[in-house]
Design an enzyme around this catalytic site. Structure first.
Site, mmCIF file in Angstrom:
data_model
loop_
_atom_site.group_PDB
_atom_site.id
_atom_site.type_symbol
_atom_site.label_atom_id
_atom_site.label_comp_id
_atom_site.label_asym_id
_atom_site.label_seq_id
_atom_site.Cartn_x
_atom_site.Cartn_y
_atom_site.Cartn_z
ATOM 1 N N LYS A 54 0.693 -1.126 0.014
ATOM 2 C CA LYS A 54 -0.103 0.019 -0.078
ATOM 3 C C LYS A 54 0.881 1.195 0.001
ATOM 4 O O LYS A 54 0.518 2.158 -0.634
ATOM 5 C CB LYS A 54 -0.938 0.016 1.164
ATOM 6 C CG LYS A 54 -1.949 -1.178 1.065
ATOM 7 C CD LYS A 54 -2.786 -1.248 2.398
ATOM 8 C CE LYS A 54 -3.584 -2.648 2.472
ATOM 9 N NZ LYS A 54 -2.683 -3.872 2.722
ATOM 10 N N ASP A 88 6.987 2.853 17.052
ATOM 11 C CA ASP A 88 5.491 2.565 17.531
ATOM 12 C C ASP A 88 4.641 3.545 17.215
ATOM 13 O O ASP A 88 4.860 4.722 17.473
ATOM 14 C CB ASP A 88 5.359 2.207 19.007
ATOM 15 C CG ASP A 88 4.280 1.695 19.366
ATOM 16 O OD1 ASP A 88 3.044 2.026 18.740
ATOM 17 O OD2 ASP A 88 4.201 1.113 20.409
ATOM 18 N N ASP A 134 -3.644 1.056 8.112
ATOM 19 C CA ASP A 134 -3.791 -0.182 7.580
ATOM 20 C C ASP A 134 -3.487 -1.257 8.773
ATOM 21 O O ASP A 134 -2.406 -1.483 8.773
ATOM 22 C CB ASP A 134 -3.232 -0.704 6.442
ATOM 23 C CG ASP A 134 -3.554 -2.088 5.632
ATOM 24 O OD1 ASP A 134 -4.930 -2.023 5.824
ATOM 25 O OD2 ASP A 134 -2.740 -2.957 5.291
ATOM 26 N N CYS A 178 -8.300 -6.210 7.266
ATOM 27 C CA CYS A 178 -8.718 -7.099 6.561
ATOM 28 C C CYS A 178 -9.558 -8.072 7.584
ATOM 29 O O CYS A 178 -9.065 -9.496 7.357
ATOM 30 C CB CYS A 178 -7.473 -7.908 5.830
ATOM 31 S SG CYS A 178 -6.184 -8.146 6.874
#
Lengths: 302, 232
Positions: free
Chosen positions: A112, A157, A177, A230
């Site tokens: 991506k 992080d 994402d 996802c």
């Protein structure tokens, strides 16, 4: 498949959904327009005898009739990148423009990230972050193969990402994402549900909330943040966005999506979510014969 | 983080493009960058190269403050003199050094120095007698090259990307060459948001080869090598 039973109440045609989840997924690639136009990539595939099919919702996504998309001339030249069809959705929703500053909070392994760079004509600054150095090494390898020159790669992080390395203090856009329980990858990874537990959903949701909040904080007023996973679990999707709505200056906004999808849910497991979450998209495997995906688009309001 | 992206050959990415050892982090602890350690050049004596950060190349030798560091001018001249890549190709890019002699090309914004994992892509190895461009750089920018480009047949190209050395005829300079072949000819390309327009007839660069004594040695890094078999 048993963990997926909990989604029966929110998924239309649940039997078709289960049946699609049991079918393995074909091979898809995205054309890397940093190095080749779609026409050029297709010309190479045709000339070298790799059968392909274009998808109707995205001119740059092709379904290939090969089990090894990495052993093609287009792959060697960096004209194509093996990437599941729905994985091409969030960068499109983010809609980055050439010259902008964009943060990819969980960037590895780079599919991506490089798509964002391609949409920007590789002009501007794409800060590609990941907390895992091993996965970052994969991102760097993939980015170089695809010829992306606009990436700055960081290892932090994302939940308390520091802007200190850079001279600017806000991004124009950010993509989260997020790491997730990956239920939607069941067609690609048949053991995706093996370690499934509700405890896991809740613990990963905590991380997701932290990353999404930081993405909103580091994006300028009027900027765009896209949140995607996802997975199907509302705990990791709508509930995470709801948490952001309650704690950060942002609102859910509508977007066009050329794939069949369902609206985000506004209630789950006794919890109510803001009605604007209907503007989020849930993509189920039986709708377009793809993997599963969730995507929400936010605008930062202060 | 859909786990759907193309896998890479195990561990070879690090071998190709990095001096650092790759360690797995637990990924849960916050990583704060170190305090900035930039030292203002005093303009007198040359400083030692600091290997752990990215420093932007000085424009010219007059601005050089670090011992042995290539300048932007030298880098752009090298690509123009050796390969005929026009200098204006790089107008909107900056060049950076990290490690000893490894040069990176970057299109974005960053202060110098900067301590992050990567910036743009590696493009050139300096601080050695013969500078060596990277495979990924010549694939990205080598279409504009007019000199030191050796054209390979499909069969030779296949062997080249598989890492094989080959006896080939070449009447030009010895040393590092861009190996290229003709593939996917006939398309017009699409400008604008689909990326740069592509000249259909242009040779497509495969990577870098070292030509000496009648032999083209493939220096395609192991992790980038492929066995490709056309179906027709």
């Amino acid at each position: 498949m048993e963990p997926l039973e909990r989604y029966r109440p929110i998924i239309d045609d649940f039997e078709a959904f289960l049946e699609a989840c049991r079918r393995p997924l074909g091979t898809a690639v995205r054309v890397n327009t940093i190095k080749a136009s779609v026409e050029r990539a297709i010309a190479v595939l045709s000339e070298t005898g790799t059968a392909y099919e274009r998808v109707d919702w995205n001119p740059r996504v092709l379904r290939l009739e090969t089990d090894s998309p990495g052993s093609t001339w287009t792959s060697f030249h960096g004209f194509t990148y093996g990437q599941e069809e729905v994985s091409a959705v969030p960068a499109g929703v983010l809609d980055p423009q050439p010259g902008e500053r964009v943060w990819d909070a969980c960037g590895a392994p780079g599919g991506k990230t490089t798509q964002i760079a391609a949409l920007m004509d590789d002009r501007g600054t794409v800060v590609a972050n990941d907390n895992n150095l091993g996965r970052l090494s994969a991102l760097r390898f993939n980015a170089e193969r695809l010829g992306a020159t606009s990436l700055a790669v960081t290892n932090q992080d994302a939940r308390n990402f520091s802007m200190k390395p850079f001279e600017f203090d806000r991004f124009d856009r950010a993509l989260v994402d997020a790491p997730c329980s990956c239920e939607g990858t069941i067609r690609k990874n048949p053991d995706a549900l093996e370690d499934w537990s509700e405890d896991h959903l809740h613990s990963v949701a905590g991380i997701q909330k932290g990353i999404l909040r930081r993405a909103i904080q580091t994006t300028r007023e009027g900027g765009t943040v896209v949140y995607s996973t996802c997975t199907f679990a509302p705990e990791e999707n709508e509930a995470v966005v709801q948490h952001a709505l309650e704690n950060e200056p942002c609102e859910v906004v509508d977007f066009d999506l050329g794939l069949e999808h369902s609206p985000g849910v506004t209630a789950w497991d006794g919890e109510e979510f803001d009605p604007s979450l209907e503007q989020a998209a849930r993509i189920y495997p039986h709708q377009n014969d793809t993997g599963g995906f969730f995507v929400a688009k936010l605008e930062v309001t202060a | 983080m859909a786990g759907d992206d193309e896998p890479i050959a195990d561990g070879e990415a690090a071998a190709e493009s990095d001096d650092e050892s790759v360690v797995e982090s637990d990924g849960e602890t916050a990583v704060e960058p170190d305090n900035e350690t930039a030292v203002e050049p005093d303009g007198e004596s040359l400083e030692e190269n600091v290997g752990q950060r990215f420093d932007r190349l000085p424009a010219t030798a007059a601005e050089r403050r670090v011992e042995g560091r290539a300048t932007r001018e030298e880098v752009v001249d090298y690509f123009a003199d050796r390969f005929g890549i026009p200098a204006e190709t790089f107008e909107e890019y900056t060049f950076w050094e990290k490690g000893a002699g490894k040069i990176w090309i970057y299109a974005g914004e960053a202060p110098s120095p900067i301590e992050i994992e990567a910036i743009g892509m590696t493009c050139l190895r300096t601080r050695q007698e013969h500078w060596k461009p990277t495979t990924d750089f010549v694939q990205r920018f080598g279409r504009r090259a007019t000199d030191c480009v050796i054209e390979l047949s499909r069969e030779e190209a296949r062997a080249f990307i598989d890492g094989q050395d080959q006896d080939l005829e070449w009447n030009g300079d010895w040393g590092y060459l861009i190996a290229a072949h003709e593939i996917g000819v006939g398309s017009e390309g699409r400008p604008g948001r689909d990326g740069e327009a592509v000249e259909g007839a242009a040779l497509e660069p495969l990577g870098v080869g070292l030509y000496v004594h009648g032999e083209l040695q493939s220096v395609v890094p192991k992790g980038r090598q492929r066995s490709v078999s056309d179906r027709r």
